[in-house]
Design a protein around this motif. Structure first.
Motif, PDB file in Angstrom:
ATOM      1  N   LYS A   1      -1.488  -5.134 -14.387  1.00 22.09           N
ATOM      2  CA  LYS A   1      -2.848  -5.415 -14.302  1.00 22.09           C
ATOM      3  C   LYS A   1      -3.537  -6.490 -13.196  1.00 22.09           C
ATOM      4  O   LYS A   1      -2.892  -7.522 -13.024  1.00 22.09           O
ATOM      5  CB  LYS A   1      -3.197  -5.867 -15.795  1.00 22.09           C
ATOM      6  N   LEU A   2      -4.497  -6.288 -12.740  1.00 16.50           N
ATOM      7  CA  LEU A   2      -5.262  -6.976 -11.948  1.00 16.50           C
ATOM      8  C   LEU A   2      -6.627  -7.684 -12.854  1.00 16.50           C
ATOM      9  O   LEU A   2      -7.340  -7.081 -13.340  1.00 16.50           O
ATOM     10  CB  LEU A   2      -6.151  -6.284 -10.629  1.00 16.50           C
ATOM     11  N   CYS A   3      -6.514  -8.950 -12.912  1.00 12.89           N
ATOM     12  CA  CYS A   3      -7.354  -9.794 -13.816  1.00 12.89           C
ATOM     13  C   CYS A   3      -8.390 -10.791 -13.162  1.00 12.89           C
ATOM     14  O   CYS A   3      -7.967 -11.119 -11.897  1.00 12.89           O
ATOM     15  CB  CYS A   3      -6.380 -10.525 -14.787  1.00 12.89           C
ATOM     16  N   LEU A   4      -9.635 -10.510 -13.694  1.00 11.98           N
ATOM     17  CA  LEU A   4     -10.711 -11.295 -13.338  1.00 11.98           C
ATOM     18  C   LEU A   4     -11.032 -12.381 -14.360  1.00 11.98           C
ATOM     19  O   LEU A   4     -11.415 -11.998 -15.532  1.00 11.98           O
ATOM     20  CB  LEU A   4     -11.918 -10.559 -12.670  1.00 11.98           C
ATOM     21  N   ILE A   5     -10.882 -13.637 -14.127  1.00 11.66           N
ATOM     22  CA  ILE A   5     -11.382 -14.364 -15.130  1.00 11.66           C
ATOM     23  C   ILE A   5     -12.573 -15.501 -14.785  1.00 11.66           C
ATOM     24  O   ILE A   5     -12.733 -15.885 -13.449  1.00 11.66           O
ATOM     25  CB  ILE A   5     -10.253 -15.756 -15.469  1.00 11.66           C
ATOM     26  N   VAL A   6     -13.699 -15.435 -15.443  1.00 19.61           N
ATOM     27  CA  VAL A   6     -15.072 -16.103 -15.026  1.00 19.61           C
ATOM     28  C   VAL A   6     -15.061 -17.346 -16.097  1.00 19.61           C
ATOM     29  O   VAL A   6     -15.039 -16.897 -17.266  1.00 19.61           O
ATOM     30  CB  VAL A   6     -16.436 -15.238 -14.945  1.00 19.61           C
ATOM     31  N   TYR A   7     -15.479 -18.541 -15.752  1.00 18.55           N
ATOM     32  CA  TYR A   7     -15.562 -19.672 -16.517  1.00 18.55           C
ATOM     33  C   TYR A   7     -17.052 -20.157 -16.580  1.00 18.55           C
ATOM     34  O   TYR A   7     -17.405 -20.103 -15.321  1.00 18.55           O
ATOM     35  CB  TYR A   7     -14.744 -20.912 -16.322  1.00 18.55           C
ATOM     36  N   GLN A   8     -17.846 -20.257 -17.582  1.00 16.49           N
ATOM     37  CA  GLN A   8     -19.012 -20.834 -17.763  1.00 16.49           C
ATOM     38  C   GLN A   8     -18.775 -22.236 -18.141  1.00 16.49           C
ATOM     39  O   GLN A   8     -18.097 -22.598 -19.094  1.00 16.49           O
ATOM     40  CB  GLN A   8     -19.935 -20.298 -18.481  1.00 16.49           C
TER      41      GLN A   8
ATOM     42  N   THR B   1       4.233 -13.342 -14.135  1.00 16.90           N
ATOM     43  CA  THR B   1       4.121 -14.790 -14.636  1.00 16.90           C
ATOM     44  C   THR B   1       3.079 -15.344 -13.558  1.00 16.90           C
ATOM     45  O   THR B   1       3.603 -15.721 -12.386  1.00 16.90           O
ATOM     46  CB  THR B   1       5.528 -15.509 -14.508  1.00 16.90           C
ATOM     47  N   PRO B   2       1.703 -14.926 -13.868  1.00 20.66           N
ATOM     48  CA  PRO B   2       0.979 -15.787 -12.926  1.00 20.66           C
ATOM     49  C   PRO B   2       1.030 -17.169 -12.902  1.00 20.66           C
ATOM     50  O   PRO B   2       1.499 -17.664 -13.723  1.00 20.66           O
ATOM     51  CB  PRO B   2      -0.568 -15.400 -13.623  1.00 20.66           C
ATOM     52  N   ALA B   3       0.336 -17.954 -11.745  1.00 21.45           N
ATOM     53  CA  ALA B   3       0.758 -19.213 -11.544  1.00 21.45           C
ATOM     54  C   ALA B   3      -0.541 -19.952 -12.440  1.00 21.45           C
ATOM     55  O   ALA B   3      -1.533 -19.573 -12.557  1.00 21.45           O
ATOM     56  CB  ALA B   3       0.205 -19.585  -9.908  1.00 21.45           C
TER      57      ALA B   3
ATOM     58  N   TYR C   1      -6.060 -12.963 -10.660  1.00 17.72           N
ATOM     59  CA  TYR C   1      -4.440 -12.811 -10.678  1.00 17.72           C
ATOM     60  C   TYR C   1      -3.887 -11.696 -11.238  1.00 17.72           C
ATOM     61  O   TYR C   1      -4.547 -10.595 -11.627  1.00 17.72           O
ATOM     62  CB  TYR C   1      -4.088 -14.065 -11.559  1.00 17.72           C
ATOM     63  N   ILE C   2      -2.529 -11.504 -11.080  1.00 15.60           N
ATOM     64  CA  ILE C   2      -1.883 -10.128 -11.469  1.00 15.60           C
ATOM     65  C   ILE C   2      -0.984 -10.519 -12.630  1.00 15.60           C
ATOM     66  O   ILE C   2      -0.448 -11.701 -12.687  1.00 15.60           O
ATOM     67  CB  ILE C   2      -0.754  -9.718 -10.445  1.00 15.60           C
ATOM     68  N   ASN C   3      -1.185  -9.757 -13.741  1.00 17.21           N
ATOM     69  CA  ASN C   3      -0.410  -9.790 -14.874  1.00 17.21           C
ATOM     70  C   ASN C   3       0.352  -8.429 -14.995  1.00 17.21           C
ATOM     71  O   ASN C   3      -0.433  -7.831 -15.564  1.00 17.21           O
ATOM     72  CB  ASN C   3      -1.200 -10.375 -16.120  1.00 17.21           C
TER      73      ASN C   3
ATOM     74  N   TRP D   1      -9.447 -11.781   0.042  1.00 12.37           N
ATOM     75  CA  TRP D   1      -8.778 -12.663  -0.659  1.00 12.37           C
ATOM     76  C   TRP D   1      -7.265 -12.052  -0.810  1.00 12.37           C
ATOM     77  O   TRP D   1      -7.056 -11.101  -1.422  1.00 12.37           O
ATOM     78  CB  TRP D   1      -9.616 -12.621  -2.040  1.00 12.37           C
ATOM     79  N   LYS D   2      -6.517 -12.980  -0.310  1.00 11.66           N
ATOM     80  CA  LYS D   2      -4.852 -12.678  -0.403  1.00 11.66           C
ATOM     81  C   LYS D   2      -4.510 -13.046  -1.826  1.00 11.66           C
ATOM     82  O   LYS D   2      -4.594 -13.635  -2.617  1.00 11.66           O
ATOM     83  CB  LYS D   2      -4.227 -13.360   0.595  1.00 11.66           C
ATOM     84  N   MET D   3      -3.787 -11.669  -2.596  1.00  9.33           N
ATOM     85  CA  MET D   3      -3.092 -11.873  -3.735  1.00  9.33           C
ATOM     86  C   MET D   3      -1.714 -12.418  -3.506  1.00  9.33           C
ATOM     87  O   MET D   3      -0.790 -11.285  -3.208  1.00  9.33           O
ATOM     88  CB  MET D   3      -3.070 -10.558  -4.306  1.00  9.33           C
ATOM     89  N   GLN D   4      -1.539 -13.620  -3.518  1.00  8.56           N
ATOM     90  CA  GLN D   4      -0.307 -14.149  -3.199  1.00  8.56           C
ATOM     91  C   GLN D   4       0.925 -13.482  -4.029  1.00  8.56           C
ATOM     92  O   GLN D   4       2.043 -13.319  -3.555  1.00  8.56           O
ATOM     93  CB  GLN D   4      -0.482 -15.721  -3.339  1.00  8.56           C
ATOM     94  N   GLN D   5       0.796 -13.315  -5.110  1.00  9.59           N
ATOM     95  CA  GLN D   5       1.647 -12.726  -6.063  1.00  9.59           C
ATOM     96  C   GLN D   5       2.212 -11.489  -5.426  1.00  9.59           C
ATOM     97  O   GLN D   5       3.561 -11.270  -5.343  1.00  9.59           O
ATOM     98  CB  GLN D   5       1.014 -12.482  -7.432  1.00  9.59           C
ATOM     99  N   ILE D   6       1.353 -10.493  -5.369  1.00 11.22           N
ATOM    100  CA  ILE D   6       1.862  -9.325  -4.712  1.00 11.22           C
ATOM    101  C   ILE D   6       2.565  -9.550  -3.361  1.00 11.22           C
ATOM    102  O   ILE D   6       3.678  -8.810  -3.038  1.00 11.22           O
ATOM    103  CB  ILE D   6       0.496  -8.386  -4.438  1.00 11.22           C
ATOM    104  N   GLN D   7       2.018 -10.333  -2.367  1.00 11.96           N
ATOM    105  CA  GLN D   7       2.659 -10.547  -0.961  1.00 11.96           C
ATOM    106  C   GLN D   7       4.075 -11.284  -1.450  1.00 11.96           C
ATOM    107  O   GLN D   7       5.197 -10.865  -0.805  1.00 11.96           O
ATOM    108  CB  GLN D   7       1.884 -11.599  -0.480  1.00 11.96           C
ATOM    109  N   ASP D   8       4.209 -12.321  -2.411  1.00  8.69           N
ATOM    110  CA  ASP D   8       5.643 -12.782  -2.575  1.00  8.69           C
ATOM    111  C   ASP D   8       6.614 -11.756  -3.061  1.00  8.69           C
ATOM    112  O   ASP D   8       7.738 -11.720  -2.834  1.00  8.69           O
ATOM    113  CB  ASP D   8       5.388 -14.067  -3.469  1.00  8.69           C
ATOM    114  N   ALA D   9       6.207 -11.026  -3.908  1.00  7.76           N
ATOM    115  CA  ALA D   9       6.824  -9.861  -4.530  1.00  7.76           C
ATOM    116  C   ALA D   9       7.351  -8.962  -3.493  1.00  7.76           C
ATOM    117  O   ALA D   9       8.591  -8.747  -3.323  1.00  7.76           O
ATOM    118  CB  ALA D   9       6.053  -9.084  -5.582  1.00  7.76           C
ATOM    119  N   ARG D  10       6.322  -8.547  -2.663  1.00  6.97           N
ATOM    120  CA  ARG D  10       7.006  -7.532  -1.436  1.00  6.97           C
ATOM    121  C   ARG D  10       8.076  -8.413  -0.582  1.00  6.97           C
ATOM    122  O   ARG D  10       8.863  -7.620  -0.052  1.00  6.97           O
ATOM    123  CB  ARG D  10       5.837  -6.989  -0.583  1.00  6.97           C
ATOM    124  N   ASN D  11       7.585  -9.597  -0.221  1.00  4.04           N
ATOM    125  CA  ASN D  11       8.823 -10.343   0.578  1.00  4.04           C
ATOM    126  C   ASN D  11      10.016 -10.343  -0.075  1.00  4.04           C
ATOM    127  O   ASN D  11      11.053 -10.501   0.539  1.00  4.04           O
ATOM    128  CB  ASN D  11       8.203 -11.901   0.914  1.00  4.04           C
TER     129      ASN D  11
END
Length: 371
Positions: free
Chosen positions: A282-289, A246-248, A277-279, A192-202
């Motif tokens: 911090k690396l965050c995981l959200i689970v919705y029921q 700022t996560p998407a 997502y990254i905040n 799973w590509k963490m797009q936030q990290i990739q964009d920041a590095r770019n």
């Protein structure tokens, strides 16, 4: 005893001489207007006139009462105007010459010293995205992070982050509705590509490219050129920082249709969604029921908009079915090198702004414009 008018003129001459001898630095004498002598009865004015050609006409008149022709002191009936004019011009030219030399040194030496500092800082920031623990750049480091340390956490697991990608995930979900602990992992062929990290590095790479386009031998010709480069670098650094802070925002249907939902084995239940997502650091995981809304409740249906985190009670529709979020579980872990990267961004932005401030001193306080 001197006649009254010459005595007043002599007093003005002495006051003006003392003023120019002990004047504060960085004052534009050309803009002197309305200076009152301490005696309170004389007012100096610098007026724009063609006397002499390209110069100014200095008049001395009483501060109180109507202006009278006999109170005007010009070069035709006195020497005060010429003396003060000469003092002002000499002081102005001497200090302008000093400022010009200082500004040339700034463009020639100081700017390149700051650019070198910026390059070193951003190189360190760039290494944080890719370095292995041994310090070599041939292999991207791989780190494991634990999610959920409290006994009350409904979601626990271990994530493996390698550069800008989650390569492994081992997650346990304790969901009361299912009355069991669900265990799922990433499929072996998926990352799973963490797009936030990739964009920041770019963005860091773009900032370094801009800085490297001006080597030590390059001669900056103006302050505007330096400011233009600093603005471009600061734009890239600000974008890099914003991607991590700022996560998407996403709608719930976007979360549901994300390819992340297809990466787990066994697959997540149909009423469970997940998002990473990254905040900041911090690396965050959200689970919705979720639970399915009954058709007779459609009149109260209000679909939720985009958000980083949707609260319980949020509603959405997908595949002609309406759902409501019943529970939200969030777990996170700190990624130390992301924190280092944010610190580097802040230091680099401060250096850029300080250099811009130095450039602005020469244009804001003097009539010397390097632009």
């Amino acid at each position: 005893m001197l006649p009254g008018r010459l005595s007043a003129a002599f007093s003005i001459f002495l006051v003006a001489n003392l003023y120019f001898q002990f004047r504060p630095k960085k004052i534009l004498y050309q803009n002197l207007s309305g200076l009152k002598v301490s005696a309170g009865c004389i007012l100096l004015q610098v007026c724009s006139s063609a006397f002499p050609p390209g110069g100014t006409l200095l008049r001395v008149r009483s501060a109180a009462g109507p202006r009278q022709r006999g109170n005007d002191l010009t070069a035709e009936n006195g020497s005060v105007a010429l003396v003060l004019q000469s003092e002002m011009a000499a002081a102005s030219e001497a200090e302008r010459a000093v400022l010009e030399e200082e500004f040339k040194w700034l463009l020639r030496e100081e700017v390149h010293a700051v650019l070198k500092q910026l390059k070193d800082i951003l190189k360190e920031a760039s290494r944080r995205f890719t370095l292995s623990p041994s310090g070599s750049e041939c292999q991207t480091r791989q780190e494991n992070f634990k999610l959920g340390s409290s006994a009350t956490d409904q979601v626990k697991g271990v994530l493996t982050l390698q550069g800008d990608a989650l390569t492994q995930a081992d997650i346990n979900l304790r969901l009361p509705k299912h009355n069991q602990v669900l265990h799922c992992t990433f499929r072996e062929d998926k990352q799973w590509k963490m797009q936030q990290i990739q964009d920041a590095r770019n963005h860091v790479g773009q900032a370094l490219y801009l800085l490297n386009s001006r080597d030590q031998a390059y001669q900056f010709k103006s302050g505007a050129e330096v400011n233009k480069l600093m603005d471009a670098v600061m734009l890239q650094l600000t974008r890099a920082r914003n991607r991590l802070t700022t996560p998407a925002a996403m709608t719930l249907p976007e979360v549901a249709s994300s390819s992340l939902m297809k990466m787990f084995t066994p697959s997540l239940p149909g009423d469970v969604f997940a998002n990473f997502y990254i905040n900041l650091s911090k690396l965050c995981l959200i689970v919705y029921q979720l639970h399915l809304l009954q058709p007779n409740l459609n009149k109260n249906f209000k679909p939720a908009g985009s958000s980083v985190l949707h609260n319980p009670g949020s509603m959405f529709e997908i595949n002609n079915q309406k759902f409501e979020v019943s529970h939200v579980h969030k777990v996170e872990c700190v990624v130390p090198w992301l924190n280092d990267t944010l610190v580097f961004f802040t230091i680099a932005l401060q250096l850029c702004q300080q250099l811009k401030d130095k450039i602005s001193v020469f244009s804001n306080y003097w009539n010397f414009k390097p632009y």
